[in-house]
Scaffold this active site. Structure first.
Site, PDB file in Angstrom:
ATOM      1  N   ASP A   1       0.280   5.326   0.666  1.00  0.00           N
ATOM      2  CA  ASP A   1      -0.767   6.217   1.210  1.00  0.00           C
ATOM      3  C   ASP A   1      -0.414   7.680   1.176  1.00  0.00           C
ATOM      4  O   ASP A   1       0.672   8.056   1.632  1.00  0.00           O
ATOM      5  CB  ASP A   1      -0.966   5.938   2.721  1.00  0.00           C
TER       6      ASP A   1
ATOM      7  N   GLY B   1      -2.507  14.795  17.456  1.00  0.00           N
ATOM      8  CA  GLY B   1      -2.350  13.548  18.191  1.00  0.00           C
ATOM      9  C   GLY B   1      -3.652  12.997  18.762  1.00  0.00           C
ATOM     10  O   GLY B   1      -3.622  12.174  19.674  1.00  0.00           O
TER      11      GLY B   1
ATOM     12  N   GLU C   1      -2.377  10.523   3.235  1.00  0.00           N
ATOM     13  CA  GLU C   1      -3.492  10.802   4.138  1.00  0.00           C
ATOM     14  C   GLU C   1      -3.385  12.262   4.566  1.00  0.00           C
ATOM     15  O   GLU C   1      -2.336  12.694   5.047  1.00  0.00           O
ATOM     16  CB  GLU C   1      -3.463   9.877   5.361  1.00  0.00           C
TER      17      GLU C   1
ATOM     18  N   THR D   1       2.277  10.247   4.851  1.00  0.00           N
ATOM     19  CA  THR D   1       2.479   9.214   3.823  1.00  0.00           C
ATOM     20  C   THR D   1       3.003   7.944   4.484  1.00  0.00           C
ATOM     21  O   THR D   1       3.624   7.994   5.553  1.00  0.00           O
ATOM     22  CB  THR D   1       3.466   9.661   2.728  1.00  0.00           C
ATOM     23  N   ASN D   2       2.723   6.818   3.843  1.00  0.00           N
ATOM     24  CA  ASN D   2       3.190   5.549   4.386  1.00  0.00           C
ATOM     25  C   ASN D   2       3.391   4.572   3.233  1.00  0.00           C
ATOM     26  O   ASN D   2       2.797   4.735   2.160  1.00  0.00           O
ATOM     27  CB  ASN D   2       2.181   4.993   5.389  1.00  0.00           C
TER      28      ASN D   2
ATOM     29  N   ASP E   1      -9.718   9.952  16.702  1.00  0.00           N
ATOM     30  CA  ASP E   1      -8.953   9.319  17.786  1.00  0.00           C
ATOM     31  C   ASP E   1      -7.442   9.518  17.603  1.00  0.00           C
ATOM     32  O   ASP E   1      -6.682   9.338  18.541  1.00  0.00           O
ATOM     33  CB  ASP E   1      -9.305   7.820  17.879  1.00  0.00           C
ATOM     34  N   TRP E   2      -6.981   9.897  16.383  1.00  0.00           N
ATOM     35  CA  TRP E   2      -5.530  10.066  16.207  1.00  0.00           C
ATOM     36  C   TRP E   2      -5.115  11.220  15.293  1.00  0.00           C
ATOM     37  O   TRP E   2      -3.985  11.720  15.375  1.00  0.00           O
ATOM     38  CB  TRP E   2      -4.897   8.784  15.647  1.00  0.00           C
TER      39      TRP E   2
ATOM     40  N   ARG F   1      11.309   5.584  18.945  1.00  0.00           N
ATOM     41  CA  ARG F   1      10.296   4.600  18.588  1.00  0.00           C
ATOM     42  C   ARG F   1      10.886   3.220  18.272  1.00  0.00           C
ATOM     43  O   ARG F   1      10.305   2.205  18.628  1.00  0.00           O
ATOM     44  CB  ARG F   1       9.547   5.135  17.367  1.00  0.00           C
TER      45      ARG F   1
ATOM     46  N   GLU G   1       0.839  -1.210   0.000  1.00  0.00           N
ATOM     47  CA  GLU G   1       0.000   0.000   0.000  1.00  0.00           C
ATOM     48  C   GLU G   1       0.867   1.250   0.000  1.00  0.00           C
ATOM     49  O   GLU G   1       1.898   1.290   0.668  1.00  0.00           O
ATOM     50  CB  GLU G   1      -0.896  -0.023   1.256  1.00  0.00           C
TER      51      GLU G   1
ATOM     52  N   ARG H   1       6.066   3.064   8.199  1.00  0.00           N
ATOM     53  CA  ARG H   1       7.058   3.862   7.471  1.00  0.00           C
ATOM     54  C   ARG H   1       6.491   5.260   7.242  1.00  0.00           C
ATOM     55  O   ARG H   1       6.466   5.763   6.128  1.00  0.00           O
ATOM     56  CB  ARG H   1       7.391   3.199   6.133  1.00  0.00           C
TER      57      ARG H   1
HETATM   58  C1  LIG Z   1      -2.663  21.357  13.406  1.00  0.00           C
HETATM   59  O1  LIG Z   1      -2.251  22.590  13.939  1.00  0.00           O
HETATM   60  C2  LIG Z   1      -1.361  22.494  15.019  1.00  0.00           C
HETATM   61  C3  LIG Z   1      -1.095  23.910  15.549  1.00  0.00           C
HETATM   62  O2  LIG Z   1      -0.621  24.722  14.504  1.00  0.00           O
HETATM   63  C4  LIG Z   1      -0.083  21.788  14.566  1.00  0.00           C
HETATM   64  O3  LIG Z   1       0.768  21.610  15.679  1.00  0.00           O
HETATM   65  C5  LIG Z   1      -0.441  20.442  13.954  1.00  0.00           C
HETATM   66  O4  LIG Z   1       0.738  19.839  13.424  1.00  0.00           O
HETATM   67  C6  LIG Z   1      -1.450  20.630  12.843  1.00  0.00           C
HETATM   68  N1  LIG Z   1      -1.839  19.416  12.147  1.00  0.00           N
HETATM   69  C7  LIG Z   1      -2.365  18.327  12.706  1.00  0.00           C
HETATM   70  C8  LIG Z   1      -2.778  17.243  11.793  1.00  0.00           C
HETATM   71  O5  LIG Z   1      -2.521  18.180  13.907  1.00  0.00           O
END
Ligand SMILES: *[C@@H]1O[C@H](CO)[C@@H](O)[C@H](O)[C@H]1NC(C)=O
Ligand SMILES: *[C@@H]1O[C@H](CO)[C@@H](O)[C@H](O)[C@H]1NC(C)=O
Ligand SMILES: *[C@@H]1O[C@H](CO)[C@@H](O)[C@H](O)[C@H]1NC(C)=O
Ligand SMILES: *[C@@H]1O[C@H](CO)[C@@H](O)[C@H](O)[C@H]1NC(C)=O
Ligand SMILES: *[C@@H]1O[C@H](CO)[C@@H](O)[C@H](O)[C@H]1NC(C)=O
Length: 283
Positions: free
Chosen positions: A97, A193, A99, A113-114, A188-189, A273, A95, A123
């Protein structure tokens, strides 16, 4: 003829070298067809509190190039993910990716990307972009041959995965991959984060894909093994010419610039990691 008309004609000739595919001929919905709208060569994907949606190519391809122009979700896209990817599907899938990880209004999207080979990914790279991907359409593409995989944004290479099989690194080359697009809730991710959740009062979330270009070896037909043998023969296709073994010379400086300015995460640098760095990171 005025000079601006001539410039326009020359530009449109340059831009129309690859043939756009007809969406309904090449793709079908893979889930929630009621959330997908096709108008001309544009396809709009919608995510609301009942569902996201996705589409997939009707056939798989072994090596070649595939691209789409995509306009990402405008405004508050936090928690949402748009995927444009190639996959062979199944447990031992290969795959590639793209995303696109949404964000709250005014904060930047990240391009994740992965590369999976035989069912194993891990990756990841993440890039920020040098433009607002929600304001207009931009071209995202995969280039894939025996030697290299290149992910590009507006024809600028952002990621290269080189065949290092001679060092014992697996490389995707034994399975055809389909081409997929989707929009779904991944709060959730995806955003910061997973700390920022999807705000459903801002739904529906909408993204548009258009101008798909596919120049790849198709694995359709009665005899898949024969098709695979045909696609696997090197050097008969444009994408397998010896010159296509990596990033074009004229684009190397752009690739370096993207690596230095826009790469925000690279699994190959993540020593916290991995107790043992993946082999492809060592050579
Ligand atoms: C969203 O915005 C924050 C603050 O600018 C940034 O730290 C983060 O990398 C951005 N993107 C995502 C997907 O969280
Ligand atoms: C795509 O092909 C379908 C038939 O397969 C046709 O109905 C449709 O008009 C075509 N779309 C475009 C944009 O040419
Ligand atoms: C989903 O959104 C609709 C319209 O915004 C709303 O009426 C409905 O209550 C929502 N459903 C859930 C489960 O949140
Ligand atoms: C793929 O992984 C499976 C185990 O999941 C293994 O049996 C197989 O040999 C692998 N194939 C290749 C080409 O490495
Ligand atoms: C969701 O959006 C609404 C409307 O903009 C806002 O009032 C509300 O505070 C937001 N919710 C969260 C958790 O941010």
């Amino acid at each position: 003829m005025s000079s601006s008309v001539i410039v326009f004609l020359v530009l449109s000739m340059l831009l129309s070298t690859g043939a756009c595919v007809n969406f309904t001929d090449v793709f079908k919905s893979s889930w929630a067809p009621d959330h997908i709208a096709v108008v001309g060569d544009q396809v709009t994907l919608t995510l609301d509190n009942t569902s996201g949606c996705g589409f997939e190519s009707k056939i798989k391809y072994l090596f070649g190039k595939a691209s789409a122009q995509i306009k990402l979700v405008e405004g508050d896209s936090a928690g949402t993910v748009i995927a444009f990817y190639m996959s062979s599907e199944g447990a031992n899938h290969d795959e590639l990716d793209f995303e696109f990880l949404g964000n709250v209004s005014g904060e930047p999207y990240l391009v994740h990307t992965n590369v999976y080979v035989n069912g194993t990914g891990d990756r990841e790279q993440r890039h920020s972009l040098w433009f607002d991907p929600t304001a207009d359409f931009h071209t995202y593409s995969f280039f894939w041959n025996h030697r290299t995989i290149i992910f590009s944004v507006d024809e600028i290479p952002i990621r290269v995965f080189t065949n290092k099989e001679e060092k014992g690194v697996p490389y995707p080359k034994n399975q055809g991959m389909g081409i997929y697009g989707s929009l779904w809730n991944a709060d959730d991710w995806a955003t910061q984060g997973g700390r920022v959740k999807t705000n459903w009062s801002h739904s529906p979330f909408v993204t548009t894909f258009r101008s798909f270009e596919i120049d790849a070896c198709d694995l359709s037909g009665e005899d898949i093994a024969a098709a695979g043998a045909k696609c696997g023969k090197m050097a008969q296709f444009l994408w397998d010419k010896p010159a296509m073994k990596g990033v074009e010379k004229s684009k190397k400086h752009q690739f370096k610039m993207v690596q230095s300015k826009y790469l925000v995460y690279d699994y190959c640098k993540d020593t916290a990691r991995f107790t043992q760095m993946p082999k492809e990171c060592l050579y």
